[in-house]
Structure formats: structure tokens, C-alpha cells
Design a protein around this motif. Structure first.
Motif, PDB file in Angstrom:
ATOM      1  N   UNK A   1      68.560  -4.407  74.038  1.00 16.18           N
ATOM      2  CA  UNK A   1      69.560  -3.383  74.341  1.00 16.18           C
ATOM      3  C   UNK A   1      69.967  -2.615  73.092  1.00 16.18           C
ATOM      4  N   UNK A   2      70.268  -3.344  72.015  1.00 14.89           N
ATOM      5  CA  UNK A   2      70.741  -2.686  70.794  1.00 14.89           C
ATOM      6  C   UNK A   2      69.651  -1.865  70.128  1.00 14.89           C
ATOM      7  N   UNK A   3      68.415  -2.376  70.134  1.00 16.39           N
ATOM      8  CA  UNK A   3      67.340  -1.720  69.384  1.00 16.39           C
ATOM      9  C   UNK A   3      66.613  -0.676  70.227  1.00 16.39           C
TER      10      UNK A   3
ATOM     11  N   UNK B   1      70.626   5.687  68.897  1.00 17.78           N
ATOM     12  CA  UNK B   1      70.954   5.389  67.500  1.00 17.78           C
ATOM     13  C   UNK B   1      72.414   5.757  67.234  1.00 17.78           C
ATOM     14  N   UNK B   2      73.049   5.090  66.281  1.00 17.69           N
ATOM     15  CA  UNK B   2      74.488   5.319  66.050  1.00 17.69           C
ATOM     16  C   UNK B   2      74.776   6.600  65.275  1.00 17.69           C
TER      17      UNK B   2
ATOM     18  N   UNK C   1      74.596  12.708  68.808  1.00 18.45           N
ATOM     19  CA  UNK C   1      73.480  13.329  69.526  1.00 18.45           C
ATOM     20  C   UNK C   1      72.149  12.897  68.904  1.00 18.45           C
ATOM     21  N   UNK C   2      71.946  11.591  68.839  1.00 14.30           N
ATOM     22  CA  UNK C   2      70.796  11.055  68.108  1.00 14.30           C
ATOM     23  C   UNK C   2      69.468  11.452  68.733  1.00 14.30           C
ATOM     24  N   UNK C   3      69.470  11.845  70.023  1.00 12.31           N
ATOM     25  CA  UNK C   3      68.220  12.266  70.654  1.00 12.31           C
ATOM     26  C   UNK C   3      67.681  13.550  70.046  1.00 12.31           C
ATOM     27  N   UNK C   4      68.510  14.290  69.308  1.00 14.94           N
ATOM     28  CA  UNK C   4      68.060  15.538  68.675  1.00 14.94           C
ATOM     29  C   UNK C   4      67.469  15.299  67.284  1.00 14.94           C
TER      30      UNK C   4
ATOM     31  N   UNK D   1      64.277   7.876  66.747  1.00  9.47           N
ATOM     32  CA  UNK D   1      64.373   6.561  67.386  1.00  9.47           C
ATOM     33  C   UNK D   1      63.001   5.930  67.550  1.00  9.47           C
ATOM     34  N   UNK D   2      62.009   6.720  67.917  1.00  7.51           N
ATOM     35  CA  UNK D   2      60.657   6.194  68.046  1.00  7.51           C
ATOM     36  C   UNK D   2      60.168   5.614  66.731  1.00  7.51           C
ATOM     37  N   UNK D   3      60.482   6.294  65.650  1.00  9.38           N
ATOM     38  CA  UNK D   3      60.050   5.845  64.336  1.00  9.38           C
ATOM     39  C   UNK D   3      60.779   4.570  63.916  1.00  9.38           C
TER      40      UNK D   3
END
Length: 890
Positions: free
Chosen positions: A111-113, A118-119, A122-125, A326-328
């Protein structure tokens, strides 16, 4: 009305009783007026009115809340039932706690990873940008290319350049220590969307030349160095003997891009970063709202094509790759976490099967109770609901204990520094994990609570009510128990095979030839601050004296200095033949290390041909390095070899074959950028990136040619004849005699370096081994339960057989046949399941095939042995059956 009944239930119940009693009394009075006596009238009224409690049930049902009463009754009865069977209750709760706790702990990591964003705002950007060449080849960015990307793109709302970690001496408050420092563009923290916890982050323009030196530090550094975040703001901190002012402290837990102690401004000019062709910086971008990664890639590829046309010497065949952050961040841990999550899911299935088997056994002992309940009018749904309620109680108890176990595991994992998980988000037991645990508890309750419900709710009343009723009662449920144990054995086989494969893989890694000797080698690092050691002569004098002192120290067989250690990465550069000026032809990528001549003797690296560096060649490397600095200052981009930069190198066979296949490479010349390089030796292959990586082209240069590189510390390596403590003392003495202000850091043995490189495999092997051991234990209990029940059910048959002259060996053979009816189908089902699970491990396996026949055979033998051990006690009980006692029971 329903809410009022729930809130004021006691008062309404009292009012309902009073009202019914009032109606009853009124009817009695009416009957008395018609001539009946008081006793006859009361009897007649009660007959007409019916059972008072039944009327109350009808009233409650009319309100639509009868289920509340029944559920409360089920809860009370369930608790009493559990108290009457503490052994069964304890076994079920512990079994479920193990399964649910393991699942909750691993899910918290997943769940966390993997699931949570990511903290960052708007981390998806957020994306990372790489210089790319060919399929899948990613490289850092050059400063000059990045400035063009930043100016020409149309898809990013912001971009920022930053570096990886650099080790720096720190002083200014508290004890001096070595810190991990990154340099960033001023907008770095704003781009991530993470404000400072105290003070501020970098202001616009603080990354330009001539500004005062500011530093942002981590919460951990502020606490140990200054006593707290607020106390740190405005304080002075020396990094490599240069003064910095602490302007801000980041929130606890913030450590991007890696475990960083401090962030300093990166001078955002070509001179402050790097010119084209030199790739050593990391680039971060934030996509504009509505822009996809594919659109960003298309835009950056167009910019890269324009740069390739404008600068063919350095940028030909180069492009830009955009990868979601996030993928990286999660890519290295994704497979491991999913494999472990699958493993704990299988463990939970084994636990549920085992609990269902236990519940079936208990249900057999309660057949008379269920028959009586049915005879007294309890409907099938009522009995099923009662069993599900009991299952829910036990499951919630197991889930609660499992949460406590998961919390302990997570706390232990949080304290560990060796877990192969990205530290960008701390693993924690949050609301999502608690909801997941509650879901698992309910699921388990349904699985093992409903299993015996069908048979228990519809018993054979005449048979069940007989005091000694046995025979074939429960034969169908006995078959279900067999299937459950077969499933347990199959799943345990899959887990054990996976653990065995990882164990063999781990053993293979331990025995992999790294190309170097690790026994008796200790290492430590020392950093020369560029603020103090400003000139090449100063730096060379320090390294020469340090090398000489170390090699003369007592107990030292050999000592050397280098910029990289085996298994910890190396520098990357390109290689071509001198006459190759075609910008469209790829350079050969080379792993480069800069060493003193004794490096090969210290690590036991065989020289297959030629020799190492002479004193004259070390001087030549020194002059070539200084000439390179002068050449860079001209800003020229011509890649023709420069005679004044000529140097020598020892290369490995992979590089020799790449440049001169089938030829003797000694004395041959190749070029790295504008450096002409002459081959003076051929060395054996050494693993620099990982234990499992394929052979890479490697080159060793004199360390004197890289004295300007202040980003990397000098790695001291000693091959000692004595103890590690004596070797570390020799290092500290040699460094302290030359400069008491310098400190050693990263002191460890090469065996530790190797062990750290195998942390991922070791952890995964340990966890899967634990889960498979847990599965074996639960399977043992399951087999024992089935066999014990089998012996109990057939006591009479065994008595008859013994009375008719059956030998003990025949009775034993009868029991053992039942064991093989469990083990053989379990293995037959488990083998394809194990092969499928092994394929999921894929890249995690090294030096072993997924379909390893030895592992499959050994696992099958192990489970067969465990099953035989589980049936020993029931088998001995069958052998001790007294014929008279058994026949009397019939």
C-alpha cells in the motif's frame, strides 16, 4: 421508529410487556363477566392469547428489528460456546493471527510503496527526464542540454536539475561528521510541492553565481547537529570547510532523491554544471495539467532531434526519455513486493483451510446439539447464522491479534536500514491497512464459518440423536476435510519450492566469481574538500603520501586507492577507435575506475597480459588531467584526440573484444572523448555494478588523471595480514598524520559490501522460507487432524479387524494408505502451482532454473516425511485399540 427502538430499547420493551399484560387482564375480566371462574378465565385468556414471548417476537418483527435480538443472542451464545472449547478457540485465533498478521504487514508495504501516491503535491504530474540512446539505454543529463530542454519545452509547468548524493565533511555545531549532500536548482522543493518544516527553502536566484551560500537540511540532521528544527534555522554549518547558512529544515521523512542530509544550491550555468557530452545530472519535471507522458515524450524527442542537428558531435543519436517518477521509484521493489504478497496470500489460504478443518471436526462433535436445535424448531438459516457469528467472533479475535503482530513487524522494518524498499514513503499501519485487515477477517469468517454450516444445519435427526451414533455420520464432511488438507499440501509445496529456489539462488550468488578476492580486505573512504585542497599538486601530494604510508604500515600486505569499489558502481565513459569520427556510430560504453598501481594486487585481480602502471605513467596521467582542465576552459567541442591528454589504461577482455575482436590489444590505442588511451594490460573481469550482471567493458586509469573530481571520495582498500581493527587503525593513523581535520567514513570489509549487494535476495529468501515453514507447520496440523479423526471414526472397525486376527502391520498399513491419499494428490496439484509461482520469481533467480527437478523432488520428499510424522500419533493410537472396548462402543 427503528432508531427510537434502538436508542430506547429497554424502556420500550417494558412498555410492550405492560401493554400485553394489560390486554391479557382485560380479556380475563371480560371472560369472568360471561360467567367463568377466575382460574378458568385466566386459562382461557392465555390459550387465546398464546405464548407471551411469541407475541413479543411478533411485535419485534413488526418493527423490523428482530434481527438485532437474534444477532445479540447469537453473539452471547457464540461467546459461551467459545468459552466451552478454549483449546479449539486458541488454535483458531493463533492460526488466523499468523495468516492475517503476515498479510497485513506485507499489504502495508504494498500500500505505502505501490498503491499510495508519492508524498508530493500532485505527484502524478512528476516525471524524471533522461538522456537516451538506443532501446532502454538511459543516461543522466548534461547541464547545457538541460538548459535547452528547459527553455524549449511546451509540456512542463516547471523543470529542475539536481545531483545525486555527494559525501562532504560537516562541522559547525556538535561533532564533525560525514554528510550526504545533494545540490539542486533553486525551484527544486517548490517543484516537488514540499515546503520547509522550519525556515524556508531556496529563493529564486539563489542558484546563480555570486550569491551567498545557503543550505537546507533534513530534520534528522537538525535534531542531532543543532538540537531541533527551529534551533537550526540561521545557524552556520561548514561543508568541506566552506561556511553555509541554514535557511530551512525539511519535514521528517523527506529524503528525495535518496538518503540526503543536506541540500545546497546548484549554480545553474553551463560552467556550474556541465557542457554537452558530459552527463552527470538528474532532471525532474512537472507536467502541465492535462499533458500525458506520451505527449511529453513526443515534445522532448523533437527538442532532442533539433539539438542533434545543431550539435552533431555531442548529440547525434541522442534523445530524451520521460518516465513517471513513481514508476522509477518503485520499479526495483515492485516484483519483490508482489511475490511476497502472493506468498502471504497463499499462507492465509492454508490457514483458512486448516481452520475450516478444525471447525468441521468440532461440528462433528456438535451434531447432537444441532439436531436438538432443529428438532426444537430452529430453521436452517438460523443455524447457519449462528455458525457464521461464531466464525466472525473468532476471526475478529484473530484479526485483532494479527494487527498487533503486523504493527510489531512494521516497527521492526522501520528501524531497519537494509530493507530493499524506497524510503520516499514510510511503511505504516494506516486506515487502508486496517480496512484490508477487517476485510480479511470477514472473508476468513465466511470461508471457515460456512464450511460446516451446510451439514450442521440439516442433520440426520434419528442418527444424530442416538447417544452412540457413529458409523458413516459426517462421511461427506470427512471428504471435505480431505480436500482441504490436499489443498494445504499443494499450496505449501508451491511456497516451499519458491523458498528452495531462492535459497539455491542465494547460495549461487555467494559463490559467484566477482573477479576479486574479498577475504582479508577492509575499506574506508576519505574526502578531500575542494575548499582546502584547491590545487592539483596539493591533492596529488596527499594521495601519494597516503598510499606510501598505508603500504608501509605493519600487517598490511597491500594497499591501494580508487574511485570505485567492486559491486558499488563505476564511472561511465565512451570508447571508440581513433580514426572513427562518424557521429552516427555508437560509442562503446565502458565502466571506468581510477586507481593506484597496487589496486590489482590488493584485490587479487589477475593480469592476463601486460602490466599495471609505472611511475612515469602515473605522472603522464597527472599531466593529461591538467591538460583536460585547460581544454574544457576553451569550450571547444572538437572530439579529435589531443596528444597532450594521452594516457594509459588496463582494460578487460570484454573491452578488447569490443574494439579489436580477434586481435592482440596490447599497445593498441583507443579514444575516450579527446583522450588518446594506450592499452598496457589486460585484466580479468570484475563485477562493478552487481553480482549477476553480464561482463561489461572495463578500463582502469591512473588515479592521478582524476584529481579534479571532488564529487567522489577516495576509497582506501587494504589487504591485511592481521585483524580488521588493526587495518582501520592504520588507516586512521595515516590520514590523521597528514590532516587531523579529515575523518574516515564508510569503514567496512569487502565481505560486508558483498552481503549488502545481496540484501534483496537474502530478505526475500528469509521471508519466503518463513512463510513456507509456516505452511508446513499448518499442513502438519491439518494432516494430523484428518488422521486423528479417521482413527477415531474407525475405532470399531479396527477392533473388529484385530478380533478377526489382523496383525499390527496391517492396521498400520491401513492408516498409512490414508496418508498417501492426502499427500500424492496434494503433490500432483502442487507441482504445476509451484512451477507457475516459480515463473513469477523470474529475474529474482540466479544460477538456477525455475523448473529445478532437484528442488521439486526434495520438496515432495519433505512434505511426504512431514505427513508421515503427522500421522504417527494417530497410527500408534490405532495399534493400541482394544477389541472388546471398541466392540462395546458399537
Amino acid at each position: 421508529m427503528k432508531l427510537r427502538f434502538l436508542l430506547f430499547r429497554r424502556r420500550l420493551e417494558s412498555e410492550m410487556s405492560e401493554e400485553m399484560e394489560s390486554h391479557l387482564e382485560l380479556r380475563i375480566e371480560d371472560l369472568e363477566r360471561h360467567g367463568l371462574s377466575e382460574a378458568d378465565a385466566r386459562r382461557q385468556a392465555r390459550v387465546e392469547f398464546g405464548a407471551l414471548e411469541a407475541r413479543k417476537e411478533e411485535a419485534r418483527a413488526a418493527r423490523g428489528l428482530r434481527w438485532v435480538d437474534e444477532f445479540a443472542q447469537d453473539l452471547r451464545f457464540g461467546l459461551r460456546s467459545i468459552r466451552k472449547a478454549p483449546g479449539y478457540c486458541l488454535a483458531v485465533v493463533i492460526t488466523l493471527a499468523l495468516g492475517i498478521g503476515a498479510n497485513s504487514a506485507i499489504f502495508s508495504a504494498v500500500n505505502s510503496v505501490l498503491l499510495q501516491p508519492l508524498p508530493f503535491a500532485h505527484s502524478d504530474q512528476l516525471v524524471r527526464l533522461f538522456t537516451t540512446r538506443g532501446a532502454g539505454e538511459r543516461y543522466p543529463a548534461s547541464g547545457e542540454d538541460f538548459l535547452d530542454w528547459q527553455a524549449q519545452n511546451r509540456v512542463f509547468s516547471g523543470m529542475s536539475l539536481f545531483t545525486g548524493a555527494r559525501s562532504m565533511n560537516a562541522s559547525g555545531a556538535g561533532a564533525a561528521e560525514m554528510l550526504s549532500v545533494a545540490s539542486t536548482e533553486a525551484n527544486y522543493f517548490q517543484l516537488l510541492g514540499v515546503p520547509a518544516a522550519a525556515g524556508r527553502t531556496f529563493a529564486p536566484g539563489e542558484d546563480q553565481p555570486g550569491r551567498t551560500a545557503e543550505v537546507v537540511i533534513s530534520a534528522a540532521l537538525a535534531q542531532r547537529h543543532f538540537g531541533g528544527a527551529q534551533a537550526a534555522v540561521g545557524r552556520r554549518l561548514e561543508l568541506n570547510f566552506e561556511p553555509y547558512t541554514v535557511v530551512g529544515v525539511m519535514p521528517a521523512g523527506f529524503n528525495y532523491p535518496e538518503d540526503i542530509d543536506a541540500w545546497t544550491p546548484l549554480t545553474m550555468t553551463v560552467a556550474g554544471t556541465s557542457a554537452r557530452g558530459k552527463y552527470s545530472y538528474r532532471a525532474l519535471g512537472r507536467l502541465k495539467p492535462g499533458v500525458s507522458v506520451a505527449q511529453a515524450n513526443a515534445d522532448m524527442e523533437a527538442i532532442a532531434a533539433n539539438l542533434a542537428r545543431a550539435y552533431p558531435t555531442t548529440n547525434a543519436r541522442l534523445s530524451v526519455g520521460v518516465v513517471p517518477l513513481k514508476q522509477l521509484v518503485t520499479q526495483d521493489s515492485r516484483t519483490q513486493l508482489l511475490v511476497l504478497f502472493g506468498a502471504v496470500g497463499l499462507v492465509l489460504l492454508i490457514a483458512c483451510a486448516n481452520v475450516a478443518s478444525l471447525t468441521l471436526s468440532r461440528a462433528e462433535g456438535r451434531r447432537r446439539e444441532f439436531a436438538l436445535r432443529a428438532a426444537l424448531g430452529a430453521g436452517r438459516p438460523r443455524v447457519v447464522r449462528q455458525l457464521l457469528t461464531e466464525g466472525l467472533l473468532l476471526s475478529l479475535l484473530g484479526g485483532g491479534l494479527g494487527v498487533a503482530a503486523a504493527a510489531a513487524l512494521i516497527a521492526g522494518a522501520g528501524a531497519s536500514t537494509s530493507l530493499p524498499l524506497p524510503r520516499i514513503r514510510q511503511v505504516q499501519l494506516d486506515g487502508h491497512v486496517l480496512l484490508f485487515t477487517a476485510f480479511l477477517s470477514l472473508l476468513c469468517a465466511l470461508i471457515f464459518g460456512a464450511t460446516p454450516a451446510r451439514g450442521a444445519a440439516d442433520p440426520n435427526l434419528p442418527e444424530a440423536l442416538k447417544a452412540g451414533g457413529r458409523g458413516n455420520a459426517g462421511a461427506g464432511r470427512q471428504g471435505l476435510r480431505r480436500y482441504l488438507v490436499i489443498a494445504e499440501i499443494a499450496i505449501t509445496l508451491a511456497l516451499t519450492v519458491a523458498a528452495g529456489l531462492l535459497l539455491r539462488s542465494f547460495a549461487a550468488l555467494r559463490h559467484t566469481d566477482l573477479g576479486v578476492s574479498t577475504s582479508g580486505i577492509v575499506t574506508a573512504a576519505v574526502m578531500l574538500p575542494d575548499s582546502k585542497y584547491t590545487s592539483w599538486p596539493q591533492r596529488r601530494a596527499f594521495y601519494d603520501q597516503l598510499d606510501a604510508r598505508l603500504n608501509q604500515a605493519p600487517g598490511v600486505s597491500s594497499a591501494s586507492l580508487s574511485q570505485a569499489l567492486p559491486l558499488e558502481g563505476s564511472h561511465s565513459l565512451g570508447a571508440k577507435l581513433p580514426g572513427d569520427m562518424d557521429p552516427n556510430r555508437n560509442w562503446v560504453e565502458v565502466d571506468a575506475n581510477y586507481v593506484t598501481p597496487d589496486y590489482f594486487r590488493t584485490y587479487g585481480v589477475p593480469l592476463l597480459q601486460g602490466r599495471t602502471f609505472s611511475a612515469a605513467e602515473m605522472d603522464q596521467g597527472y599531466r593529461a588531467g591538467m591538460a583536460d582542465i585547460a581544454f574544457e576552459k576553451t569550450g571547444a567541442t572538437d572530439l579529435k584526440p589531443r596528444p597532450e591528454m594521452a594516457t594509459v589504461a588496463v582494460i578487460n577482455r570484454a573491452l578488447a573484444n569490443a574494439l579489436w575482436p580477434g586481435q592482440n590489444s596490447l599497445g593498441k590505442v583507443w579514444k575516450s572523448g579527446v583522450w588518446p588511451v594506450t592499452v598496457v594490460g589486460i585484466a580479468a573481469q570484475v563485477s562493478y555494478d552487481s553480482i549477476t550482471g553480464p561482463p561489461q567493458p572495463e578500463a582502469y586509469f591512473p588515479i592521478t588523471s582524476q584529481l579534479d573530481n571532488t564529487w567522489y571520495p577516495a576509497e582506501i582498500s587494504i589487504h591485511t595480514r592481521g585483524s580488521a581493527e588493526a587495518a582501520y587503525a592504520a588507516m586512521r593513523s595515516a590520514v590523521g598524520d597528514l590532516d587531523p581535520a579529515l575523518a574516515l567514513f564508510r569503514a567496512r570489509s569487502m565481505d560486508t559490501v558483498v552481503a549488502d549487494n545481496m540484501t534483496d535476495t537474502r530478505l526475500q529468501t528469509t521471508l519466503l522460507g518463513f512463510f513456507s515453514g509456516l505452511g508446513i507447520l499448518l499442513s502438519l496440523v491439518g494432516v494430523y487432524g484428518v488422521m486423528a479423526f479417521f482413527v477415531t471414526q474407525r475405532v470399531g472397525e479396527f477392533g473388529v479387524r484385530v478380533a478377526l486376527g489382523a496383525r499390527p502391520s496391517q492396521i498400520l498399513a491401513l492408516v498409512l494408505r490414508q496418508v498417501w491419499k492426502l499427500v500424492l494428490p496434494g503433490i500432483a496439484v502442487g507441482v504445476p502451482l509451484a512451477l507457475g509461482f516459480a515463473r513469477l520469481l523470474g529475474s529474482e533467480l540466479h544460477g538456477v532454473r525455475a523448473a529445478d527437478p532437484l528442488i521439486l523432488i526434495l520438496t515432495a520428499v519433505l512434505l511426504g516425511t512431514v505427513a508421515l510424522a503427522a500421522c504417527l500419533v494417530p497410527a500408534m493410537r490405532a495399534l493400541r485399540v482394544d477389541p472388546l472396548t471398541a466392540l462395546r462402543q458399537e
